[in-house]
Design a protein around this motif. Structure first.
Motif, mmCIF file in Angstrom:
data_model
loop_
_atom_site.group_PDB
_atom_site.id
_atom_site.type_symbol
_atom_site.label_atom_id
_atom_site.label_comp_id
_atom_site.label_asym_id
_atom_site.label_seq_id
_atom_site.Cartn_x
_atom_site.Cartn_y
_atom_site.Cartn_z
ATOM 1 N N ALA A 13 35.000 -38.004 -4.899
ATOM 2 C CA ALA A 13 33.885 -37.365 -5.773
ATOM 3 C C ALA A 13 34.136 -37.024 -7.151
ATOM 4 C CB ALA A 13 33.871 -35.880 -4.923
ATOM 5 N N HIS A 14 35.596 -37.034 -7.528
ATOM 6 C CA HIS A 14 35.897 -36.847 -8.773
ATOM 7 C C HIS A 14 36.178 -37.901 -9.710
ATOM 8 C CE1 HIS A 14 36.071 -32.442 -8.281
ATOM 9 N NE2 HIS A 14 36.740 -32.715 -6.988
ATOM 10 N N GLU A 15 36.801 -39.187 -8.885
ATOM 11 C CA GLU A 15 36.939 -40.555 -9.627
ATOM 12 C C GLU A 15 35.948 -41.279 -9.992
ATOM 13 O OE1 GLU A 15 38.999 -44.113 -11.008
ATOM 14 O OE2 GLU A 15 39.535 -41.937 -10.675
ATOM 15 N N LEU A 16 34.893 -41.385 -8.851
ATOM 16 C CA LEU A 16 33.647 -42.328 -9.351
ATOM 17 C C LEU A 16 32.418 -41.722 -9.965
ATOM 18 C CD1 LEU A 16 32.966 -45.173 -8.822
ATOM 19 C CD2 LEU A 16 31.999 -44.932 -6.804
ATOM 20 N N THR A 17 32.522 -41.431 -11.094
ATOM 21 C CA THR A 17 31.741 -40.867 -12.038
ATOM 22 C C THR A 17 30.516 -41.948 -12.499
ATOM 23 O OG1 THR A 17 32.993 -41.164 -14.030
ATOM 24 C CG2 THR A 17 33.251 -39.199 -12.834
ATOM 25 N N GLN A 51 32.378 -48.769 -16.008
ATOM 26 C CA GLN A 51 33.427 -49.505 -16.348
ATOM 27 C C GLN A 51 33.598 -50.499 -15.113
ATOM 28 O OE1 GLN A 51 36.609 -46.747 -16.631
ATOM 29 N NE2 GLN A 51 35.734 -45.719 -18.565
ATOM 30 N N LEU A 52 33.506 -50.299 -14.078
ATOM 31 C CA LEU A 52 33.727 -51.018 -12.899
ATOM 32 C C LEU A 52 32.784 -52.145 -12.858
ATOM 33 C CD1 LEU A 52 35.051 -48.496 -10.231
ATOM 34 C CD2 LEU A 52 36.545 -50.108 -11.427
ATOM 35 N N LEU A 53 31.547 -51.774 -13.261
ATOM 36 C CA LEU A 53 30.444 -52.816 -13.188
ATOM 37 C C LEU A 53 29.694 -53.210 -14.542
ATOM 38 C CD1 LEU A 53 28.548 -51.710 -9.946
ATOM 39 C CD2 LEU A 53 30.422 -53.346 -10.060
ATOM 40 N N PRO A 54 30.492 -53.965 -15.490
ATOM 41 C CA PRO A 54 29.885 -54.070 -16.458
ATOM 42 C C PRO A 54 28.419 -54.312 -16.769
ATOM 43 C CG PRO A 54 32.059 -55.218 -16.345
ATOM 44 C CD PRO A 54 31.561 -54.823 -14.910
ATOM 45 N N GLU A 55 27.711 -54.872 -15.805
ATOM 46 C CA GLU A 55 26.382 -55.048 -16.044
ATOM 47 C C GLU A 55 25.511 -54.029 -16.141
ATOM 48 O OE1 GLU A 55 24.097 -57.769 -13.182
ATOM 49 O OE2 GLU A 55 26.249 -58.745 -12.690
ATOM 50 N N THR A 56 26.151 -52.903 -15.856
ATOM 51 C CA THR A 56 25.304 -51.363 -15.932
ATOM 52 C C THR A 56 25.638 -50.699 -17.005
ATOM 53 O OG1 THR A 56 27.064 -50.416 -14.886
ATOM 54 C CG2 THR A 56 25.641 -51.370 -13.490
ATOM 55 N N VAL A 57 26.460 -51.254 -17.978
ATOM 56 C CA VAL A 57 26.649 -50.543 -19.071
ATOM 57 C C VAL A 57 25.477 -50.079 -19.974
ATOM 58 C CG1 VAL A 57 28.061 -50.684 -21.537
ATOM 59 C CG2 VAL A 57 29.036 -51.692 -19.201
ATOM 60 N N ASN A 58 24.812 -50.884 -20.240
ATOM 61 C CA ASN A 58 23.496 -50.566 -21.107
ATOM 62 C C ASN A 58 22.320 -49.896 -20.327
ATOM 63 O OD1 ASN A 58 24.783 -51.470 -23.476
ATOM 64 N ND2 ASN A 58 24.344 -53.234 -23.027
ATOM 65 N N LEU A 59 22.584 -49.809 -19.052
ATOM 66 C CA LEU A 59 21.296 -49.099 -18.419
ATOM 67 C C LEU A 59 21.514 -47.782 -17.864
ATOM 68 C CD1 LEU A 59 21.127 -52.069 -15.773
ATOM 69 C CD2 LEU A 59 19.659 -51.919 -17.721
ATOM 70 N N THR A 60 20.316 -47.197 -17.355
ATOM 71 C CA THR A 60 20.323 -45.654 -17.114
ATOM 72 C C THR A 60 20.822 -45.426 -15.553
ATOM 73 O OG1 THR A 60 18.533 -45.166 -18.501
ATOM 74 C CG2 THR A 60 19.050 -43.833 -16.560
ATOM 75 N N VAL A 61 22.148 -45.099 -15.500
ATOM 76 C CA VAL A 61 22.687 -44.862 -14.238
ATOM 77 C C VAL A 61 22.670 -43.325 -13.963
ATOM 78 C CG1 VAL A 61 24.724 -45.232 -12.659
ATOM 79 C CG2 VAL A 61 24.095 -46.761 -14.440
ATOM 80 N N THR A 62 22.321 -43.047 -12.615
ATOM 81 C CA THR A 62 22.028 -41.685 -12.101
ATOM 82 C C THR A 62 22.944 -41.402 -10.981
ATOM 83 O OG1 THR A 62 19.619 -41.366 -13.184
ATOM 84 C CG2 THR A 62 20.656 -39.751 -11.620
ATOM 85 N N ARG A 63 23.654 -40.539 -10.841
ATOM 86 C CA ARG A 63 24.543 -40.215 -9.766
ATOM 87 C C ARG A 63 24.215 -38.888 -8.856
ATOM 88 N NH1 ARG A 63 30.947 -38.472 -8.963
ATOM 89 N NH2 ARG A 63 30.196 -36.373 -8.772
ATOM 90 N N HIS A 64 23.991 -39.210 -7.463
ATOM 91 C CA HIS A 64 23.644 -38.097 -6.603
ATOM 92 C C HIS A 64 24.644 -38.023 -5.795
ATOM 93 C CE1 HIS A 64 19.455 -38.672 -8.021
ATOM 94 N NE2 HIS A 64 19.621 -40.111 -7.921
ATOM 95 N N ALA A 65 25.288 -36.658 -5.612
ATOM 96 C CA ALA A 65 26.359 -36.497 -4.610
ATOM 97 C C ALA A 65 25.700 -35.613 -3.545
ATOM 98 C CB ALA A 65 27.278 -35.469 -5.157
ATOM 99 N N LEU A 66 26.101 -36.131 -2.345
ATOM 100 C CA LEU A 66 25.742 -35.695 -1.087
ATOM 101 C C LEU A 66 27.108 -35.382 -0.028
ATOM 102 C CD1 LEU A 66 23.224 -38.646 -0.180
ATOM 103 C CD2 LEU A 66 22.586 -36.287 -0.690
ATOM 104 N N PRO A 67 27.536 -34.103 -0.447
ATOM 105 C CA PRO A 67 28.770 -33.785 0.334
ATOM 106 C C PRO A 67 28.979 -33.799 1.731
ATOM 107 C CG PRO A 67 28.410 -32.423 -1.509
ATOM 108 C CD PRO A 67 26.920 -33.299 -1.238
ATOM 109 N N ARG A 68 27.662 -33.659 2.453
ATOM 110 C CA ARG A 68 27.826 -33.469 3.834
ATOM 111 C C ARG A 68 27.934 -34.951 4.499
ATOM 112 N NH1 ARG A 68 23.724 -28.922 6.221
ATOM 113 N NH2 ARG A 68 24.597 -27.238 5.169
#
Length: 653
Positions: free
Chosen positions: A581-585, A591-608
């Protein structure tokens, strides 16, 4: 070769379950006796027979010889009341037998013979499928539906009738009325009396200006039309473009008597429907941790639904694969986004889903909350985007980079030569270094250089490109060859999403007797709003780490939504979730997927769910049909992420 599959009546008796082989509580009650045990006139009490048989005599198979006075009409049950599709009070067993157009052909037979079932569904439609059907309709206006479904019904009709199982499928595609008619003809030919209904109104192509080249324009309908057809006594309901989950919400609403305001129950059915919709992806297919299970031939999933919307996901006994919290989580994250999962029936809150183990191969889904659906329906638009061609050059042995540079320069010179009328608008190259040093086989000593060209003019991607490649055969890099002879190019499709007010879509249930029933839009709607970021667990204490693949501690599943991609990532333990939850921002993902560098990326957290869901906008260009990317549906994007290395706490390894 000829079709040698047995017809419904030609199977050996040993292949058919006897009526006493299951406990009475597990057997579907309607018409479950072998045909040899039933009087020819079908003199069972009216309570044991499906309710609706109000079709004209000319539309009924001759074997339905009951007197008209013995047949209940389609109005014998209230349209708003429960339909009692199931054999066990309080439980509705819904199984899936198709996750896409081309899925395992014998799945319908497996589901009908493998164990107790009340309803079997088939999902045949995807964005690319609608484009394929649209091109079929251009050639033949009477086509436009999934013909595989008809071939499956050749034996499935008899099996379903004998076991009292209803069938609901979106195989109608662009022509649900045509498929319904074809099913009736098939039923008469094989001598199985069934009541067939269909749902229409999703096709919005006519009467609207969707822009140039649009072949299909279909709204995503909900399950209310399906429910109305089942309440009217339909044995088979075929639809056009409905949401995948509607194949479950419709039967559940019909069985339990849910109305449009039973939001929590409907939301639970939507979640169950989303788990079932892709077939064996819920039972170990395409699963990140596949090595832990026997997934050579996973069985298809089923859900035991309850009146409150809770469900248990499982599979027939003895079938392959597995059902556990991991497989269900993976499918829940597939092609979804944030906490609000919007649909025409209800907006399901994925951040409220609770998954618990209910026994071997059994996962309980509970606690799902629902909100009013949005006021607009999504409309999927498919159009011909242009023409494309592809050539893959094989580069073997030494000097791979220099060989690739040479052939790229030669092709560029050929496409800009004076005699070339028009060069392609788009030229893309990609070198895949599949080669190994000192390789033991020629194939493993080779790399692949992929050329993709696109243009609105078919001539620009045709002779000019293929001729340039062929003419290099004796005058380019050493070892020159390609994986396949160059072709003349082919059209590619583009998917777009539009939105229209739900009230503008003529959602219609066409009952077995031909009555057309308009389905009203929900009286309460709610526009989508972002969900506040949920609280995250405390991070793991600092400690020693080891450089290792992310996939050692996290699973992933990815897919496409138009031109966007989604990547769902989940942890299997609380400790791993505290780290993930804290590492994969978003920044770390880039950084891990360079193809996404110039694209809009949105993160959604689903703790349950101990999960993160990422949306990557524009990664797939104009959608899967455009084939703009090596992996056009982003199916392996999650596996690429899992293969990337990170500094992982040793306590997790």
């Amino acid at each position: 070769m000829p079709d040698t599959r047995p017809t419904p009546d030609s199977r050996p008796a040993t292949d058919r379950p006897t009526p006493d082989s299951r406990p009475a509580t597990d057997r579907p009650t309607p018409d479950s006796r072998p045909a040899t045990d039933r009087p020819a006139s079908d003199s069972r009490p009216a309570t044991d027979r499906p309710a609706s048989d109000s079709r004209p005599a000319t539309d009924r198979p001759a074997s339905d010889s009951r007197p008209a006075t013995d047949r209940p009409t389609s109005d014998s049950r209230p349209a708003t009341g429960p339909s009692q599709l199931g054999a066990t009070p309080g439980v509705l067993r819904i199984g899936n037998a198709s996750g896409f157009y081309g899925d395992r052909f014998d799945a319908l037979r497996e589901m009908l013979t493998g164990g107790p079932l009340d309803v079997v569904t088939g999902d045949y439609l995807a964005e690319l499928t609608m484009l394929i059907l649209g091109r079929d309709r251009l050639k033949n206006p009477a086509s436009g539906y999934a013909r595989t479904f008809l071939r499956q019904l050749e034996e499935g009709l008899g099996l379903a009738h004998d076991r009292g199982v209803r069938i609901v499928a979106n195989a109608g595609g662009l022509n649900p009325a045509g498929l319904a008619s074809a099913v009736r003809e098939l039923a008469e030919r094989v001598g199985v009396p069934v009541r067939v209904a269909h749902v229409e109104g999703d096709d919005l192509l006519a009467g609207r200006d969707w822009g140039a080249g649009v072949l299909t324009a279909n709204a995503y309908l909900g399950g209310a039309g399906i429910a109305h057809c089942l309440r009217a006594g339909a044995d088979i309901v075929v639809t056009g473009r409905v949401t995948d989950a509607a194949l479950v919400t419709g039967p559940a609403a019909a069985h339990f008597g849910w109305g449009p305001d039973d939001l929590d129950a409907l939301a639970g059915a939507v979640v169950a429907g989303h788990v079932l919709e892709c077939g064996t992806q819920a039972t170990g297919g395409n699963y990140a941790f596949f090595r832990e299970h026997d997934v050579r031939r996973p069985g298809f999933p089923l859900a035991e639904l309850h009146a409150d919307g809770s469900a248990v996901v499982t599979k027939h006994p003895g079938t392959g694969g597995t059902v556990d919290i991991g497989t269900v989580t993976a499918q829940l994250l597939y092609e979804t986004g944030g906490a609000r999962y919007a649909g025409p029936d209800v907006t399901a809150r994925l951040d409220t889903v609770r998954l618990t183990t209910d026994g071997p191969d059994r996962v309980r889904i509970s606690g799902v909350r629902g909100e009013a659906p949005p006021p607009a329906l999504k409309v999927g638009l498919n159009r011909i985007g242009g023409w494309r061609n592809e050539i893959v050059f094989v580069l073997t042995g030494l000097d791979i980079e220099d060989k690739a540079r040479l052939v790229r320069e030669q092709i560029a010179d050929a496409l800009t030569a004076p005699e070339v009328t028009k060069a392609p608008d788009e030229v893309r190259w990609e070198l895949a270094r599949t080669d190994r040093p000192d390789a033991a086989t020629e194939e493993t000593a080779s790399a692949l250089l992929r050329l993709v060209v696109r243009d609105s003019d078919p001539e620009a991607v045709g002779r000019a490109v293929t001729g340039a490649a062929v003419e290099l055969a004796l005058g380019s890099y050493p070892g020159f060859h390609v994986t396949a002879p160059p072709g003349k190019g082919a059209p590619y499709g583009v998917f777009e999403a539009a939105y229209v007010p739900a009230a503008d879509v003529p959602h219609t249930a066409v009952l077995p007797d031909g009555t057309r029933v308009p389905i009203p839009t929900p009286s309460h709607t709610k526009s989508l709003e972002p969900v506040p970021e949920p609280p995250l667990p405390d991070p793991l204490p600092a400690g020693p780490t080891r450089r290792a693949p992310l996939g050692l501690v996290a699973g992933a599943r990815s897919g496409d939504k138009g031109g966007d991609a989604n990547i769902g990532v989940w942890a299997r333990t609380d400790e791993a979730w505290r780290w993930l939850a804290h590492e994969l921002t978003v920044d770390r993902l880039r950084q891990l997927l360079p193809e996404t560098v110039n694209l809009t990326v949105t993160r959604h957290a689903l703790p349950r769910l101990r999960a993160l869901n990422f949306t990557v906008e524009g990664l797939l260009g104009e959608g899967v049909a455009a084939q703009a990317r090596f992996d056009p549906q982003a199916k392996a994007l999650g596996e690429w992420l899992r293969a990337r290395h990170a500094d992982i706490p040793e306590v997790l390894l």
